[in-house]
Structures are given as structure tokens and as C-alpha cells.
Motif scaffolding. Structure first.
Motif, PDB file in Angstrom:
ATOM      1  N   ARG A  97       0.832  -1.211   0.000  1.00  0.00           N
ATOM      2  CA  ARG A  97       0.000   0.000   0.000  1.00  0.00           C
ATOM      3  C   ARG A  97       0.863   1.256   0.000  1.00  0.00           C
ATOM      4  NH1 ARG A  97      -3.548   2.401   4.840  1.00  0.00           N
ATOM      5  NH2 ARG A  97      -4.571   4.083   3.697  1.00  0.00           N
ATOM      6  N   ILE A  98       1.947   1.267   0.773  1.00  0.00           N
ATOM      7  CA  ILE A  98       2.841   2.424   0.782  1.00  0.00           C
ATOM      8  C   ILE A  98       3.474   2.614  -0.590  1.00  0.00           C
ATOM      9  CG2 ILE A  98       4.963   3.335   1.790  1.00  0.00           C
ATOM     10  CD1 ILE A  98       4.188   2.087   4.417  1.00  0.00           C
ATOM     11  N   ALA A  99       3.841   1.505  -1.257  1.00  0.00           N
ATOM     12  CA  ALA A  99       4.381   1.621  -2.613  1.00  0.00           C
ATOM     13  C   ALA A  99       3.352   2.194  -3.581  1.00  0.00           C
ATOM     14  CB  ALA A  99       4.857   0.252  -3.086  1.00  0.00           C
ATOM     15  N   HIS A 100       2.089   1.842  -3.392  1.00  0.00           N
ATOM     16  CA  HIS A 100       1.031   2.393  -4.249  1.00  0.00           C
ATOM     17  C   HIS A 100       0.845   3.887  -3.995  1.00  0.00           C
ATOM     18  CE1 HIS A 100      -2.745   2.690  -6.443  1.00  0.00           C
ATOM     19  NE2 HIS A 100      -3.323   3.172  -5.352  1.00  0.00           N
ATOM     20  N   LEU A 101       0.932   4.324  -2.735  1.00  0.00           N
ATOM     21  CA  LEU A 101       0.771   5.735  -2.423  1.00  0.00           C
ATOM     22  C   LEU A 101       1.956   6.575  -2.894  1.00  0.00           C
ATOM     23  CD1 LEU A 101      -0.688   5.446   1.208  1.00  0.00           C
ATOM     24  CD2 LEU A 101      -1.935   5.918  -0.905  1.00  0.00           C
ATOM     25  N   LEU A 102       3.117   5.957  -3.064  1.00  0.00           N
ATOM     26  CA  LEU A 102       4.323   6.679  -3.506  1.00  0.00           C
ATOM     27  C   LEU A 102       4.684   6.350  -4.943  1.00  0.00           C
ATOM     28  CD1 LEU A 102       6.552   6.183  -0.323  1.00  0.00           C
ATOM     29  CD2 LEU A 102       5.171   8.181  -0.926  1.00  0.00           C
ATOM     30  N   ALA A 103       3.712   5.898  -5.731  1.00  0.00           N
ATOM     31  CA  ALA A 103       4.013   5.471  -7.101  1.00  0.00           C
ATOM     32  C   ALA A 103       4.458   6.619  -7.988  1.00  0.00           C
ATOM     33  CB  ALA A 103       2.785   4.779  -7.707  1.00  0.00           C
ATOM     34  N   ASP A 104       4.100   7.867  -7.670  1.00  0.00           N
ATOM     35  CA  ASP A 104       4.463   9.003  -8.508  1.00  0.00           C
ATOM     36  C   ASP A 104       5.832   9.579  -8.170  1.00  0.00           C
ATOM     37  OD1 ASP A 104       3.462   9.728  -6.023  1.00  0.00           O
ATOM     38  OD2 ASP A 104       2.868  11.724  -6.708  1.00  0.00           O
ATOM     39  N   LEU A 105       6.566   8.980  -7.230  1.00  0.00           N
ATOM     40  CA  LEU A 105       7.888   9.460  -6.849  1.00  0.00           C
ATOM     41  C   LEU A 105       8.942   8.431  -7.251  1.00  0.00           C
ATOM     42  CD1 LEU A 105       7.304  10.885  -3.245  1.00  0.00           C
ATOM     43  CD2 LEU A 105       7.586  12.171  -5.361  1.00  0.00           C
ATOM     44  N   PRO A 106      10.194   8.861  -7.425  1.00  0.00           N
ATOM     45  CA  PRO A 106      11.278   7.906  -7.738  1.00  0.00           C
ATOM     46  C   PRO A 106      11.703   7.141  -6.492  1.00  0.00           C
ATOM     47  CG  PRO A 106      12.165  10.124  -7.588  1.00  0.00           C
ATOM     48  CD  PRO A 106      10.674  10.269  -7.456  1.00  0.00           C
ATOM     49  N   VAL A 107      10.793   6.334  -5.980  1.00  0.00           N
ATOM     50  CA  VAL A 107      10.990   5.640  -4.707  1.00  0.00           C
ATOM     51  C   VAL A 107      10.663   4.168  -4.896  1.00  0.00           C
ATOM     52  CG1 VAL A 107      10.147   5.407  -2.341  1.00  0.00           C
ATOM     53  CG2 VAL A 107      10.545   7.663  -3.287  1.00  0.00           C
ATOM     54  N   GLY A 108      11.514   3.317  -4.390  1.00  0.00           N
ATOM     55  CA  GLY A 108      11.241   1.894  -4.299  1.00  0.00           C
ATOM     56  C   GLY A 108      11.044   1.498  -2.850  1.00  0.00           C
ATOM     57  N   VAL A 109      10.118   0.587  -2.600  1.00  0.00           N
ATOM     58  CA  VAL A 109       9.752   0.178  -1.239  1.00  0.00           C
ATOM     59  C   VAL A 109      10.159  -1.271  -1.037  1.00  0.00           C
ATOM     60  CG1 VAL A 109       7.871  -0.122   0.401  1.00  0.00           C
ATOM     61  CG2 VAL A 109       7.856   1.824  -1.162  1.00  0.00           C
ATOM     62  N   LEU A 110      10.864  -1.513   0.053  1.00  0.00           N
ATOM     63  CA  LEU A 110      11.271  -2.857   0.460  1.00  0.00           C
ATOM     64  C   LEU A 110      10.752  -3.100   1.864  1.00  0.00           C
ATOM     65  CD1 LEU A 110      12.956  -5.482   0.058  1.00  0.00           C
ATOM     66  CD2 LEU A 110      14.888  -4.239   1.063  1.00  0.00           C
ATOM     67  N   GLY A 111       9.897  -4.091   2.023  1.00  0.00           N
ATOM     68  CA  GLY A 111       9.291  -4.351   3.319  1.00  0.00           C
ATOM     69  C   GLY A 111       9.320  -5.827   3.657  1.00  0.00           C
ATOM     70  N   ARG A 112       9.305  -6.092   4.939  1.00  0.00           N
ATOM     71  CA  ARG A 112       9.273  -7.466   5.421  1.00  0.00           C
ATOM     72  C   ARG A 112       7.829  -7.927   5.541  1.00  0.00           C
ATOM     73  NH1 ARG A 112      11.948  -9.585  11.160  1.00  0.00           N
ATOM     74  NH2 ARG A 112      11.395 -11.785  10.933  1.00  0.00           N
ATOM     75  N   LEU A 113       7.580  -9.196   5.182  1.00  0.00           N
ATOM     76  CA  LEU A 113       6.244  -9.771   5.240  1.00  0.00           C
ATOM     77  C   LEU A 113       6.204 -10.904   6.258  1.00  0.00           C
ATOM     78  CD1 LEU A 113       5.396  -9.996   1.422  1.00  0.00           C
ATOM     79  CD2 LEU A 113       4.802  -8.166   3.018  1.00  0.00           C
ATOM     80  N   ARG A 114       5.014 -11.157   6.761  1.00  0.00           N
ATOM     81  CA  ARG A 114       4.821 -12.265   7.679  1.00  0.00           C
ATOM     82  C   ARG A 114       4.974 -13.584   6.928  1.00  0.00           C
ATOM     83  NH1 ARG A 114       1.593 -11.496  12.376  1.00  0.00           N
ATOM     84  NH2 ARG A 114       0.668 -13.516  11.918  1.00  0.00           N
ATOM     85  N   SER A 115       5.371 -14.610   7.644  1.00  0.00           N
ATOM     86  CA  SER A 115       5.613 -15.902   7.013  1.00  0.00           C
ATOM     87  C   SER A 115       4.330 -16.662   6.695  1.00  0.00           C
ATOM     88  CB  SER A 115       6.504 -16.769   7.909  1.00  0.00           C
ATOM     89  OG  SER A 115       5.897 -16.966   9.176  1.00  0.00           O
TER      90      SER A 115
END
Length: 481
Positions: free
Chosen positions: A207-225
Motif C-alpha cells: 500500500r505504501i508503494a502504491h501511495l508513492l508510485a508518482d515518486l522515484p521511490v522503491g519500497v522494500l518491506g518485510r512480510l509475515r511468514s
């Protein structure tokens, strides 16, 4: 610490002087008291135990009354201070990439019933089931990570989370403001690699990557197993004999079921000293299946398909000797090469350097030591601590280690933040002679009682919760029989 005499370090001294001048200009009220408080925070010997002890430091030339009035009544130009913090030199990863990490650290105030804007913050405990939610002021912090193992980070921003705030939306807006200020300061230009934002498992990374899609930003997040992702719809799609519309999602990718993983698109293997052999397996074009619930309840139009790369990170051993369970990461890039996978692995490991910064702010700089009542005063003190930390990092190449006999010697470029303490000139004016006020008359009672607040309780209409009249203290009728 003593200054190191070297020609190439004059630029660092100039940066420290320019930042201190700009910091003094950011203070709109009680500037001299606030600036000397920041100097006392930097130059005091040992960790900060209590706030009033800073008034005894030689750098704080005013009394303890000026110290408290500076925190409670001082005002700071927040926008100008944030621009100053964004203008300091930032560490870079491979290829000159900026790597930012976002995390929440609570300022616990469980017994402060007269403090407003408190909400519940997560605290970790030792043992199973020892984690608790304690009332306090949670602060969302953005830090710029350095390359390699270190306890240094750069803190361009920290904001207090309001009660019942949407963590993903607030974090996305905070990262947007930080990236925009970095672009205005010339820290990022067209043609540079995109900024990488690293998050822990408590964030909704897609969701954070979707909200920042218009910026030159890549999102790396940890997910639950225990998560499950979806693959893209096969192209061309063959319609079944019974007909029907094309599906919106492809087959499942369940983290706990290896038979659903499929082929690996990129693999990296690295030998490390602490973890042994570290292996990262990437599979791209995987997305979560969104439903119109929670944050997506009021989304207009069709729900988006947020594709990314899932990385499974495994290590041979852990330094603590615990069970080396795999770690699942999600990166917003659709196609990952071996270089991208290795960058994601290194960046996620560097995210834990933020914990060293939080420990420095709490144990050495005394961030959570003051027992403040007003949340605005807590914000002012937090910005003071951020400014002090920025000065420590700018003064890092200017000092030589003067370690104690029981401490291990360190090179000038390998000093920890707690061992960097320096003294420079101050733009604050000298204090004027005065006498203390009369105070409250002996034997008189306080006629201005403080208001009591509940913790993070807000009605559906947005209004704060108040106890019913028959539940308030002192309204229960006295028993006469």
C-alpha cells in the motif's frame, strides 16, 4: 575528544558551523535557552539522566528555570529546521543510492494522565507473550542508512503519531515530504538511482508503494511468514467451455507451501562472518489480493494490482544461536536482477542500524528522560535531540578517540556516536542578570488543576471520548444506610 589537525577536515568544521548558525536561526522563541540546552546535551559528560542536570553543564549559562521555560514555551520554525536537516551530507549505498528506513519508537508515558494526545505504543518484552501496549507518544522516524556495519544513521525527520492514526498513510506522507525536501536540497537529481525505503513487518509495504508510485521511490518491506500472494493472469488467457469473465488474479503463492512457489528468477549466495552462507531467492511479478476492507474500503474505482518481487532470505546460522527461520521480503520492483536482490538483502540488514540510533537517543542523549506534560513540548524536545544528533554526525571526522583505559581504541572514522563529543563556538547571547520569581505562597494550594485525558479513545464521529456523567469520579451517591 580533541580536534584533529588536518587540512582536509576544514570542510567538516565549516559544515558544523553553518549548521549551528542555521539551527539558531530556526528558533523563533527562547532561542538562547534552547540553543544552550542543545549544547549542554552535546557536551555533558556521560549519558543524560535527568533534564535538570543539563543546567549544571558549563555550556548552559542560564538557570534551570530558563531550561524548563525554553522547552515549554520555546518555538521552532519546523519547516526551516527540516530543510536544514535535509541539507546535511547523507550516506550513500552502492551506486550513490539513497536508502531510507522508517520505524516507530514510542516515548512511554503510562502514568501521565494529564498529558494529551497519548496513544498505545508497542513494547517488546523477553519471553513468549511478554509484548505489551503501553500508553505514550509514538514517533515515526525516517533515517538515512549507511553502507556496511555501523551504528551511525542520519535522521532527517521525526513526527508524532496522533491517536488512531493510519500508520501506512502517515508514513507515506512523511516519506513523500522527506524525499521532496531532499530533491529540493539537491540530494537527488534526475538520472540518479531511485530512493529505496526499507520497512519492517509492521507496515503495509504494497500500500505504501502504491501511495508513492508518482515518486522515484522503491519500497522494500518485510512480510509475515503466513502470507499468500497471487501471480499474474496467464497471457493469452484461454476461456473455459462454460464461459465467464477473465480472472483478476492468477494462481496462489503461499509462503508456507513450497509446492506453490514455482521457479526462481534470481538467486544470490554470499558468505558472511556472522551469518555464514546467506542465500536470497527472488520471484517477481507477485501481488497481494486486495479486498474492499480496512484501508481499501473507500477506494474509488477498481482495486489496483500492485506487483512486486518476493525475496526469500535464508542464512546458515544466527549470532545468537537461535533458529534460523527464513525471512520474506517484498520489493516494489517488478523485475529483479541479481544486483537488485543483493541490494535488497544488504539494505534490509542495514535497517537494524536504526535500533542503535534509538538506543543512543534514549540512553545517551536522554530523549525520553523529561517528564513533560504537553505534547507540543515533547515535539520541541524531540527536534532538539534530532538537531544534536545531526551535529554529532557532522563532527564525526573532526575528533580523535580519547578512550578510557577499559575501552577498545577506535579509528577516527569508526567512532560510535556516544564517543563523539565536541565543543565549538555558540551564537547564543550571554544571559542577563536576574532574580527568581516569588513563586507560590507557602501553605497555599494549587488552584489550577490539570485536565485528565483518556488514552487513544476517539468516537466514530471523530470527537474525543468522555466518560458518562454517572461514570465520572465523585458522582456516585454516598451510602447512608
Amino acid at each position: 575528544m580533541v580536534l584533529v589537525e588536518h587540512e582536509v577536515q576544514r570542510d567538516a568544521l565549516t559544515l558544523v558551523a553553518e549548521f549551528r548558525t542555521e539551527l539558531y536561526a530556526c528558533m523563533a522563541a527562547r532561542a538562547d535557552a534552547l540553543f544552550e540546552l542543545c549544547d549542554a546535551l552535546l557536551c555533558t559528560d556521560g549519558p543524560v539522566r535527568t533534564l535538570v542536570d543539563l543546567a549544571l553543564a558549563p555550556e548552559h549559562r542560564r538557570g534551570h528555570g530558563a531550561l524548563y521555560s525554553g522547552i515549554n514555551q520555546g518555538r521552532i520554525d519546523v519547516a526551516r529546521l527540516r530543510r536544514a536537516l535535509a541539507g546535511v551530507p547523507l550516506p550513500r549505498a552502492g551506486g550513490g543510492r539513497l536508502v531510507l528506513a522508517a520505524d516507530v519508537s514510542p516515548w512511554l508515558r503510562p502514568d501521565a494522565d494529564t498529558s494529551s494526545d497519548r496513544s498505545f505504543g508497542h513494547t517488546s518484552g523477553r519471553g513468549l507473550g511478554k509484548h505489551r501496549m503501553v500508553p505514550g507518544w509514538p514517533y515515526s522516524t525516517v533515517a538515512a542508512l549507511e553502507k556496511g556495519r555501523t551504528s551511525w544513521t542520519t535522521l532527517p525527520d521525526a513526527i508524532r503519531l496522533e491517536p488512531l492514526a493510519d500508520l501506512a498513510a502517515v508514513t507515506a506522507e512523511q516519506v513523500r515530504d522527506v524525499v521532496q525536501r531532499l530533491m529540493d536540497a539537491g540530494q537527488w537529481r534526475d538520472g540518479d538511482p531511485e530512493v529505496l525505503v526499507v520497512l519492517d513487518a509492521g507496515y503495509d509495504a504494497p500500500r505504501i508503494a502504491h501511495l508513492l508510485a508518482d515518486l522515484p521511490v522503491g519500497v522494500l518491506g518485510r512480510l509475515r511468514s503466513d502470507r499468500a500472494m497471487r501471480r499474474p493472469v496467464p497471457v493469452p488467457w484461454i476461456c473455459p467451455p462454460q464461459g465467464g469473465r477473465p480472472p483478476e488474479h492468477g494462481g496462489e503463492f503461499v509462503f508456507g507451501r513450497p509446492e506453490t512457489w514455482g521457479e526462481v528468477t534470481a538467486v544470490t549466495a554470499t558468505n558472511t562472518d556472522r551469518y555464514g552462507a546467506a542465500t536470497a531467492q527472488a520471484r517477481y511479478r507477485l501481488h497481494p489480493r486486495l479486498t474492499r476492507r480496512a484501508a481499501w474500503l473507500d477506494h474509488e474505482g477498481t482495486l489496483p494490482v500492485i506487483e512486486g518481487t518476493v525475496i526469500r532470505l535464508t542464512v546458515e546460522k544466527l549470532p545468537s544461536g537461535g533458529v534460523n527461520k527464513p525471512v520474506w521480503l517484498w520489493w516494489s520492483g517488478a523485475g529483479a536482477t541479481t544486483q537488485d536482490v543483493d541490494l535488497c538483502r544488504q539494505s534490509f540488514l542495514r535497517r537494524f542500524d536504526v535500533e542503535h540510533t534509538f538506543r543512543l537517543l534514549r540512553q545517551t542523549l536522554g530523549w525520553t528522560r523529561p517528564k513533560l506534560r504537553d505534547s507540543q513540548a515533547a515535539d520541541c524536545w524531540t527536534r532538539r535531540v534530532l538537531a544534536a544528533h545531526a551535529q554529532l554526525r557532522l563532527a564525526r571526522p573532526l575528533v580523535r578517540d580519547l578512550h578510557r583505559p577499559w575501552e577498545r581504541p577506535a579509528e577516527p572514522n569508526r567512532l560510535t556516536p556516544a564517543r563523539v563529543r565536541t565543543k565549538t563556538g555558540t551564537p547564543a547571547r550571554a544571559p542577563k542578570p536576574t532574580r527568581p520569581g516569588p513563586g507560590r505562597l507557602p501553605g497555599s494550594k494549587n488552584q489550577r488543576t490539570a485536565t485528565r485525558y483518556t488514552v487513544g479513545r476517539v468516537l466514530a464521529t471523530g470527537e474525543p471520548y468522555t466518560r458518562p456523567a454517572h461514570h465520572q469520579v465523585g458522582t456516585k451517591p454516598r451510602r447512608t444506610g
